[in-house]
Design an enzyme around this catalytic site. Structure first.
Site: not given
Ligand SMILES: [Zn+2]
Length: 221
Positions: A52, A54, A56, A107, A110
């Site tokens: 992803c 993202d 993190r 993750h 999300c």
């Molecule tokens: Zn995500």
């Protein structure tokens, strides 16, 4: 006053980034003097990481070096059949770089998955997230049994990874490499709250035989 946790703040500029980069490159060169000269000769990573976008949840959690992981990331780690970008990454990684492992990593927490659990309009992103809504619809009975919204979102993260592993294994480039040279496809989930990865037990694809192609031109019943 305590030191801020993150290294790049709202008032920092590109100069800060360039200076950080110099320090990083010097540190890594001192630790591993052959790393950058080796990378200057080309790449031969063993892993394709599909994750992803993202901030993190990147491949940094593998604690590997530049040159070790070929990467494709998009919102909610989705591998749609008609997405030229991810299809090109897969073909290059499998056919040219000959990676040994493909990791699809979702993750928890999300945003893409959370958004798919609501009916709030987000714009163009909604088209992309329909792939997760499809997965949600297919597993409605199981998800409806989870009263807690966080449990529901966590489970949908896992179901999305399983679904993307199936999509990937239906890709003929991947299918051929699995048969001919033992390419492995893994489904993982990353916990943003602990930094830990977990391997998912991805169920067999019941419809696998429907996606197997050959150059013989015959009608399959
Ligand atoms: Zn995500």
């Amino acid at each position: 006053m305590s030191k801020p946790l993150f290294r790049f703040g709202a008032n920092d500029t590109l100069m800060n980034l360039l200076s950080r980069n110099q320090t990083w490159a010097s540190r890594l060169s001192a630790l591993r003097p052959s790393l950058f000269p080796t990378n200057a000769q080309g790449q031969s990573p063993q892993i394709l990481w599909i994750g992803c976008s993202d901030s993190r949840a990147g491949e940094a959690c593998l604690d590997l070096l530049p040159g070790e992981v070929f990467v494709h990331r998009n919102i909610a780690n989705i591998m749609p059949y008609g997405d030229l970008s991810s299809l090109s990454v897969i073909q290059f990684a499998v056919d040219v770089l000959k990676v040994k492992h493909i990791i699809i990593c979702g993750h928890y927490d999300c945003g893409g998955v959370w958004a798919s659990l609501t009916s709030k309009k987000l714009g163009i992103l909604d088209h992309w997230l329909k792939h997760i809504r499809d997965t949600k619809a297919r597993h409605k009975c199981e998800l409806d049994k989870l009263p807690d919204s966080r449990d529901k979102a966590n489970r949908l993260v896992e179901l999305n990874v399983c679904s993307q592993v199936h999509n990937l294994k239906r890709n003929d480039v991947v299918m051929d490499a699995m048969k001919s040279r033992g390419l492995e496809v893994h489904g993982l989930v990353y916990d943003v709250g602990s930094g830990l990865l977990k391997e998912l037990e991805v169920p067999d694809d019941e419809n696998e035989d429907q996606y197997s192609l050959s150059s013989d031109d015959h009608y399959a019943h």
